[in-house]
Design an enzyme around this catalytic site. Structure first.
Site, short mmCIF file in Angstrom:
data_model
loop_
_atom_site.label_atom_id
_atom_site.label_comp_id
_atom_site.label_asym_id
_atom_site.label_seq_id
_atom_site.Cartn_x
_atom_site.Cartn_y
_atom_site.Cartn_z
N HIS A 113 1.65 13.62 -18.39
CA HIS A 113 1.70 12.82 -19.65
C HIS A 113 0.83 11.88 -19.84
CE1 HIS A 113 5.66 14.87 -21.12
NE2 HIS A 113 5.89 15.00 -19.91
N HIS A 161 7.59 22.09 -12.64
CA HIS A 161 8.92 22.13 -12.58
C HIS A 161 9.50 22.74 -14.07
CE1 HIS A 161 7.95 18.37 -14.94
NE2 HIS A 161 8.96 18.29 -15.49
N HIS A 219 11.11 21.88 -16.56
CA HIS A 219 11.20 21.30 -18.13
C HIS A 219 10.42 22.06 -18.95
CE1 HIS A 219 12.84 17.22 -16.71
NE2 HIS A 219 14.02 18.15 -16.81
N HIS A 266 12.50 13.81 -10.07
CA HIS A 266 12.60 13.96 -11.46
C HIS A 266 13.40 15.19 -11.82
CE1 HIS A 266 11.16 14.12 -15.40
NE2 HIS A 266 10.65 15.29 -15.20
N ASP A 322 8.82 21.39 -21.59
CA ASP A 322 7.48 20.91 -22.29
C ASP A 322 6.33 21.37 -21.05
OD1 ASP A 322 8.70 18.74 -20.55
OD2 ASP A 322 7.01 17.53 -20.93
N HIS A 323 6.76 22.04 -19.95
CA HIS A 323 5.83 22.32 -18.90
C HIS A 323 5.91 23.95 -18.81
CE1 HIS A 323 5.48 18.30 -17.30
NE2 HIS A 323 6.66 18.13 -17.95
N ASP A 359 5.64 15.72 -13.36
CA ASP A 359 6.40 14.49 -14.05
C ASP A 359 6.58 13.40 -12.84
OD1 ASP A 359 5.74 15.29 -16.38
OD2 ASP A 359 7.76 15.86 -17.04
FE FE Z 1 7.29 16.22 -18.84
ZN ZN Z 2 9.72 16.84 -17.02
#
Ligand code: FE
Ligand code: ZN
Length: 257
Positions: A169, A52, A54, A110, A56-57, A131
């Site tokens: 995570h 996805h 985001h 999410h 942090d990905h 996530d």
């Molecule tokens: Fe994440």
């Molecule tokens: Zn995420």
């Protein structure tokens, strides 16, 4: 085939799959630890999977691709710079090196276009679920509805019980604290919590989990169990209509926990 976690940021794992020569990385939010792991293990980057949009990905995509382009698979429903192969539900993809294939699941909730990658032809199976599902928890509802999240978690729960769950995570211990509140009496969960506390005390990952374990201990997969439904109903102070209503209330409770 080896699968190792590359820790990133505070609590992300960038999963790295390799055959001793070529590597596939999943959700590279940061390029530096990936480059460091590739160099340390003498691996060449072969392909990238993204679940996805985001940061942090996907934050490491540009820097990883600057040194040579590799196929980047990502959700067709999300605009992500660097994705060369958009994928959606039912697609089957093959990574030549390391040799591994995946079937794509759409998992809205999410984010609106979130996907997961279910390995094909591997026993036991495995899923990279980003996530959406965490051990003992699930991702926050940022873009989707509780109905969508219920459907997405249902798809994951329907995978074979021995399917290994590679989420992104290390939230397991804090999720377990909430799970204890949401379902006070669960002996298997208490045993698992002791096991995870021991792992974290030694700085080891609690992941991967398995679908079978999550079905036994994760309250977000247990909204159809009377004990979870009763605890959630007591918390919100009203009767629940159905399992999706329970999931929505559970997610809202966890958001403020
Ligand atoms: Fe994440
Ligand atoms: Zn995420």
């Amino acid at each position: 085939m080896h699968i190792i976690p590359v820790p990133a940021f505070r609590d992300n794992y960038i999963w790295l799959v390799h055959d001793g020569r070529r590597a596939l990385v999943v959700d590279p939010g940061d390029a530096a630890p990936v480059r460091e792991a590739l160099a340390r293990l003498g691996l060449e980057l072969g392909a990238i999977l993204v679940t996805h949009h985001h940061a942090d990905h996907v934050g490491g995509l540009a820097a990883l691709l600057a040194h040579g382009r590799v196929p980047v698979f990502g959700p067709a429903g999300e605009a992500i710079d660097g994705v060369s192969h958009p994928v959606f539900e039912g697609d089957e993809i093959r990574i030549a090196a390391p040799g591994i294939g995946f079937r794509v699941l759409d998992l809205p909730g999410h984010t609106a276009g979130h996907v997961a990658y279910v390995a094909m032809d591997i026993e036991p199976g495995l899923v990279f679920c980003g996530d959406t599902l965490f051990s003992a928890g699930c991702g926050r509802l940022f873009e989707g509805s509780p109905e969508q999240l219920a459907g997405s978690l249902g798809k994951l729960a329907a995978l074979p019980p021995d399917t290994r769950v590679y989420c992104t995570h290390e939230y397991t211990l804090s999720n377990l604290a909430f799970a204890r509140a949401a379902e006070p009496d669960n002996v298997e969960r208490d045993e698992y919590a002791r096991h995870c506390e021991d792992l974290r005390a030694r700085s080891l990952p609690t992941l991967p989990s398995t679908i079978g374990r999550e079905r036994a201990i994760n309250p977000f997969l247990r909204c159809d169990h009377p004990s979870v439904a009763a605890t959630v109903a007591t918390h919100v102070g009203r009767p629940l209509q159905d399992a999706t209503d329970c999931l929505a209330a559970l997610r809202a409770w966890k958001d403020g926990f």
